[in-house]
Design an enzyme around this catalytic site. Sequence first.
Site, short mmCIF file in Angstrom:
data_model
loop_
_atom_site.label_atom_id
_atom_site.label_comp_id
_atom_site.label_asym_id
_atom_site.label_seq_id
_atom_site.Cartn_x
_atom_site.Cartn_y
_atom_site.Cartn_z
N SER A 159 0.83 -1.20 0.00
CA SER A 159 0.00 0.00 0.00
C SER A 159 0.87 1.26 0.00
CB SER A 159 -0.97 -0.03 1.19
OG SER A 159 -1.90 1.01 1.11
N ASP B 140 -2.82 6.05 -3.98
CA ASP B 140 -1.64 5.42 -3.39
C ASP B 140 -1.09 4.34 -4.34
OD1 ASP B 140 -3.57 3.45 -3.04
OD2 ASP B 140 -3.01 2.98 -0.99
N ASP C 262 -0.98 1.11 -4.71
CA ASP C 262 -1.78 0.00 -5.22
C ASP C 262 -3.20 0.43 -5.60
OD1 ASP C 262 -2.54 0.25 -2.49
OD2 ASP C 262 -3.23 -1.82 -2.43
N ASP D 47 -5.86 1.70 -4.05
CA ASP D 47 -7.11 1.40 -3.35
C ASP D 47 -7.58 2.57 -2.48
OD1 ASP D 47 -5.24 1.14 -1.33
OD2 ASP D 47 -5.87 -0.86 -0.69
#
Length: 576
Positions: free
Chosen positions: A150, A302, A304, A306
């Site tokens: 993340s 961010d 990734d 999400d």
Amino acid sequence: MIHIDPTILTRINTWLTPSFDKETQEFIKDSIAHHPKEIQESFYQDLDFGTGGMRGIMGIGTNRINKYTLGKNTQGLSNYMHMSFPGQALKVAIAYDCRHNSKTLAKLVADVFSANGITVYLFEDLRPTPELSFAVKHLDCQCGIVLTASHNPPEYNGYKVYWQDGGQLVPPQDVEIIEEINNLDYSEIKFDANENLIKIIGKEVDDVFINASVKNGCFNTSQEAKNNTTVVFTSLHGTSITIVPETLKRAGYKNVHIVEEQRVPNGDFPTVKSPNPEEPEALKMALDLADKVNADIVIGTDPDCDRLGVAVRNLEGEMVLLNGNQAMVMMTDFLLKQWEKEDKIKGNEFIGSTIVSTPMMATMAKNYKVEYKEGLTGFKWIAKMIKDFPNLDFIGGGEESFGFMVGDFVRDKDAVTSTLLAIEIAAQAKANGSSFYKDLIQLYIDHGFYKERLISMTKKGIEGAQEIKQMMIDARENPLKEVNGSKVIRIEDYQLSRAKNFINNTEEVIEIPKSNVLIYYTEDGSKIALRPSGTEPKIKFYISVNTNLNNTSAFKTTEERLDSKIDAIVKDMKLN
């Protein structure tokens, strides 16, 4: 001279056996001789599954992300899948982000699954986490994995596990899988791939996912309104660049300016201290570009993809970064209004959030006559609500940490569809002679002015973990009786599953799963939550205050008053 704890040394010696390669063994021997403190940090515990899967620093050891810790996880998962789905053709989807070693680790995980007779759908290159959640259901898989840490610093990586509904692992599967992993010996990991079972996927899944995102994130915005909306977007060197620009294009948004310096995926995140859209510094380049092109809205995702940060122009025309609660209530309210317009609210709908997010979500649900469900921190609990209540329609929901989910076609926080939704709100508001920010103020007038702030304290290493543990013990053993001069009227202890009401001196059982969280409620309506982070070496304090707002002209002075109140709480609790 630092002496290694004998218990830790026993764990270390396990990695000096033939199950581990010579390079690993040589590294450990050298570390024992020359870096004893670092090797203790690497082996003093096993990495565990937190609020967002398993995350840790890459390196050698049980407390690190490496081929053996991920191999053991994957072997345990493979065993569990065979037990859970007897006689079925087993399938798993795997995605990965831009971090160092993510591609290599994703292939290693694919190898272990395939060595256990499981068909693997492996993305050809980096992809957003929400696309993996979507792919699990789309490809009819029983399981999905994303290699990501993340927004953690560059030295981290991680391993998120999804189940067949597209949501992250929740009880009882999580406990059962962890037990299976813990019962394994490293020598039982099957690393020899069956390449025939590894299928490479890419554009064919992208197309379906993008179309689904457009379908779920667009709400009758006129093309003229779209043409009149100027957007700045940054992927912060992450995976969203592979999907978000094409999604916005298909949705009809043409005035999209991408921060070119942050376009190329890069696990070092060279232009930011932290690739976290919660941090204003991370969006500085985007905000500078917004002023150049006179943008209406800025979105940053961010690594990734999400979670998302949203910045809009305030009443003075300056770009300001909204906090996660503000973005969440705006997106939720917009969805509720759309459902209301289409006469879809029939009494069996719900919105969802978490125990540390703004209480404003519950107030809005009541006013719209829909159910409000609240879970622990982490989006897996919102996904679980959808699974647990199949007779109810999920409208949308989010959490204060900049995550939001539109409907249930993805079962995790989804910055692709949420980016589109936020831009739709800005476009429609502008077309109506208002703005995103003015509409937010109207929400405060309609439902009450709620203001939140997050205070995080970082405590690294073995000593830090012990310090955080002791802070929570002290808070339980010596609970606050008042905060900033206001009497504590209720304490919720999610570890003990107990809530105590001091007004009528009663206790009740908290029905949601146990978690190391304490929440104080005070007489003046303030709410303060304490919890150790599940993915970072931090203890977090969530502060929420509220008051009435009569009109827009009173907004600025009222906001200053609420900020001063939060400042006073921070000072009273010695958090600064």
